[in-house]
Design a protein around this motif. Structure first.
Motif, mmCIF file in Angstrom:
data_model
loop_
_atom_site.group_PDB
_atom_site.id
_atom_site.type_symbol
_atom_site.label_atom_id
_atom_site.label_comp_id
_atom_site.label_asym_id
_atom_site.label_seq_id
_atom_site.Cartn_x
_atom_site.Cartn_y
_atom_site.Cartn_z
ATOM 1 N N TRP A 131 37.846 59.792 83.544
ATOM 2 C CA TRP A 131 36.801 60.734 83.966
ATOM 3 C C TRP A 131 36.931 61.039 85.456
ATOM 4 O O TRP A 131 36.796 62.190 85.882
ATOM 5 C CB TRP A 131 35.420 60.152 83.662
ATOM 6 N N GLU A 155 35.769 50.131 79.116
ATOM 7 C CA GLU A 155 34.918 51.156 79.743
ATOM 8 C C GLU A 155 35.526 51.645 81.043
ATOM 9 O O GLU A 155 35.479 52.843 81.348
ATOM 10 C CB GLU A 155 33.521 50.580 79.983
ATOM 11 N N TYR A 212 28.134 59.060 84.173
ATOM 12 C CA TYR A 212 29.236 59.924 83.750
ATOM 13 C C TYR A 212 29.412 60.046 82.236
ATOM 14 O O TYR A 212 30.065 60.977 81.755
ATOM 15 C CB TYR A 212 30.561 59.428 84.362
ATOM 16 N N ASN A 213 28.849 59.123 81.454
ATOM 17 C CA ASN A 213 29.045 59.164 80.003
ATOM 18 C C ASN A 213 27.823 58.593 79.315
ATOM 19 O O ASN A 213 27.531 57.404 79.439
ATOM 20 C CB ASN A 213 30.294 58.361 79.637
ATOM 21 N N LYS A 214 27.123 59.436 78.592
ATOM 22 C CA LYS A 214 25.888 59.003 77.926
ATOM 23 C C LYS A 214 26.147 58.355 76.570
ATOM 24 O O LYS A 214 25.203 57.935 75.894
ATOM 25 C CB LYS A 214 24.954 60.210 77.732
ATOM 26 N N ASN A 215 27.409 58.250 76.173
ATOM 27 C CA ASN A 215 27.727 57.777 74.815
ATOM 28 C C ASN A 215 28.663 56.573 74.809
ATOM 29 O O ASN A 215 29.471 56.422 73.894
ATOM 30 C CB ASN A 215 28.357 58.920 74.010
ATOM 31 N N ILE A 216 28.560 55.716 75.798
ATOM 32 C CA ILE A 216 29.371 54.502 75.814
ATOM 33 C C ILE A 216 28.835 53.554 74.735
ATOM 34 O O ILE A 216 27.645 53.265 74.681
ATOM 35 C CB ILE A 216 29.316 53.826 77.185
ATOM 36 N N GLN A 236 38.022 54.330 80.490
ATOM 37 C CA GLN A 236 37.355 55.619 80.267
ATOM 38 C C GLN A 236 36.878 56.216 81.599
ATOM 39 O O GLN A 236 37.015 57.416 81.846
ATOM 40 C CB GLN A 236 36.144 55.439 79.337
ATOM 41 N N ARG A 237 36.349 55.359 82.439
ATOM 42 C CA ARG A 237 35.822 55.799 83.733
ATOM 43 C C ARG A 237 36.948 56.332 84.625
ATOM 44 O O ARG A 237 36.785 57.341 85.320
ATOM 45 C CB ARG A 237 35.122 54.634 84.426
#
Length: 426
Positions: free
Chosen positions: A152, A145, A132-136, A148-149
């Motif tokens: 999303w 994290e 879901y996020n390539k920039n963690i 953030q998840r």
């Protein structure tokens, strides 16, 4: 014996037909299997059918709430020296090498059965591989994290049902609770004995273990099997407020770690104590829970049942790592290749869960077919196991690939060659 064989053969034929009728899901699993080692296939493309299936099944299998079970699991590769980007940690028990698997699994609020993973992260020594996020950022903590998840998930699920985040004791963090509260996210978190909460009934700050001791056994919820013996779940609750300061270690200008405290608004919550009691009335386990679900229609019995469902993510990790796919034996050297394979087997799990939870006559025939194809022995009294269904599905996909490469005549010729070499009929 002949009758039994013919019966099994007929069941297998019926199961085969029924499995092929579930064409869309099965074809996607088969396609994903074939694209496993194709570097041109992105992780986004592999995850899309999982997420699409999840959104559809949520509307079918969930009532008012979507239970999101989150956990973290070390994937051990200490004996795989050729693997790249391994995280290496020195422990008292020795060197720990591998990757950090971070997963949220969606479970039905009515049956407790798993539906699909909604997010996977694989943290290596140098980066995150994520659905879901390539920039963690690499320094992001588990709970940072997960916040953030959670955002999303709410932004992308597109459902009117409310997500409830259910997490084990690592989640006993005031900062995390406040972050979820600010996002209007619901949570049911297992908490630690020594953390303090405010108990309005007595107007005191009290350790959660001491508060638990004040509450009697409460209501019986259900009987379950726990560590190979029957126990009963009892639950009780009271109102609390989470008022304590949030704490976090920071590195100051001198390079030293310093404990930073941050005040914040009190969170009105429910304190739930779930006890497992054996036949001799001994409490063999207890779970202390805190939730911001203040809706009285969600009873303490329901909350206790929901937390009991959390073991499904433990079973999922077991399926991935030992009794199903043996993830810790995978030979891919690059983490991205491992991550792609994880998504392929995750979708196979989604299909198997659908088959396992199908209560129709057709579902029973499909399960019988896959167990027969797996070659595994099933414990007396059990219809199937998830590992057996997965093994049968994998064997079936490989058979279909074989049939696409060779004609029936080719296969019969090979059989005759084997007979000639071995000197016995097969």
């Amino acid at each position: 014996m002949v009758k039994s064989y013919m019966s099994s053969k007929q069941s297998a034929t019926n199961g085969l037909k029924l499995l092929l009728n579930n064409q869309e899901s099965f074809s996607q699993v088969q396609a994903a299997w074939r694209f496993l080692n194709n570097e041109n296939v992105s992780t986004d493309a592999l995850f899309k059918p999982i997420f699409d299936t999840l959104k559809t099944e949520i509307e079918k299998q969930c009532s008012r709430f979507v239970l999101a079970m989150t956990d973290w699991s070390h994937v051990d590769y200490k004996h795989h020296s050729s693997k790249q980007e391994l995280i290496s940690e020195n422990r008292k028990t020795g060197v720990k090498k591998g990757f950090d698997l971070q997963t949220t699994l969606v479970v039905s609020d009515t049956t407790g059965e798993p539906i699909a993973p909604i997010a996977h992260n694989l943290r290596s020594d140098t980066r995150f591989y994520s659905t879901y996020n390539k920039n963690i950022k690499l320094e992001t903590t588990h709970l940072e994290e997960l916040t953030q998840r959670a955002k999303w998930m709410s932004d992308n699920l597109q459902t009117t049902k409310q997500v409830v985040h259910i997490v084990d004791r690592e989640s006993d963090s005031v900062a995390f609770m406040r972050d979820l509260q600010e996002l209007n996210e619901l949570f049911l978190l297992r908490v630690k004995n020594n953390s303090k909460v405010y108990y309005p009934k007595e107007a005191v700050d009290i350790k959660q273990s001491d508060l638990a001791n004040k509450l009697p056994l409460g209501r019986e919820v259900k009987s379950i099997k726990y560590k190979n013996k029957r126990v009963k779940i009892y639950v009780n609750e009271c109102d609390i407020e989470v008022r304590r300061d949030a704490t976090k270690f920071i590195v100051n200008e001198d390079g030293k770690r310093k404990l930073q405290k941050t005040k914040g608004e009190a969170i009105k919550a429910r304190f739930v104590i779930e006890r497992l009691v054996d036949e001799h009335q001994n409490v063999v386990a207890q779970w202390l829970l805190v939730t911001n679900i203040l809706d009285a229609s969600v009873t303490k019995e329901t909350l206790a049942t929901w937390y009991y469902y959390r073991w499904k993510i433990e079973s999922y990790f077991k399926l991935l790592k030992s009794s199903g796919f043996n993830m810790e034996e995978w030979q891919q050297r690059e983490p991205v290749a491992l991550f792609r394979r994880l998504l392929v087997v995750s979708y196979a799990c989604v299909l198997v869960w659908k088959i396992a939870n199908d209560n129709s006559k057709n579902g029973a025939k499909i399960r019988e077919f896959l167990v027969l194809l797996s070659g595994r022995l099933i414990e007396r009294g059990k219809e199937f196991t998830h590992p057996a269904l997965l093994a049968g599905l994998e064997n079936y996909i490989q058979i279909l690939d074989l049939l696409s490469m060779f004609s029936k005549e080719d296969l019969l010729d090979m059989k005759q060659e084997l007979v000639n070499i071995m000197g016995i009929d097969i």
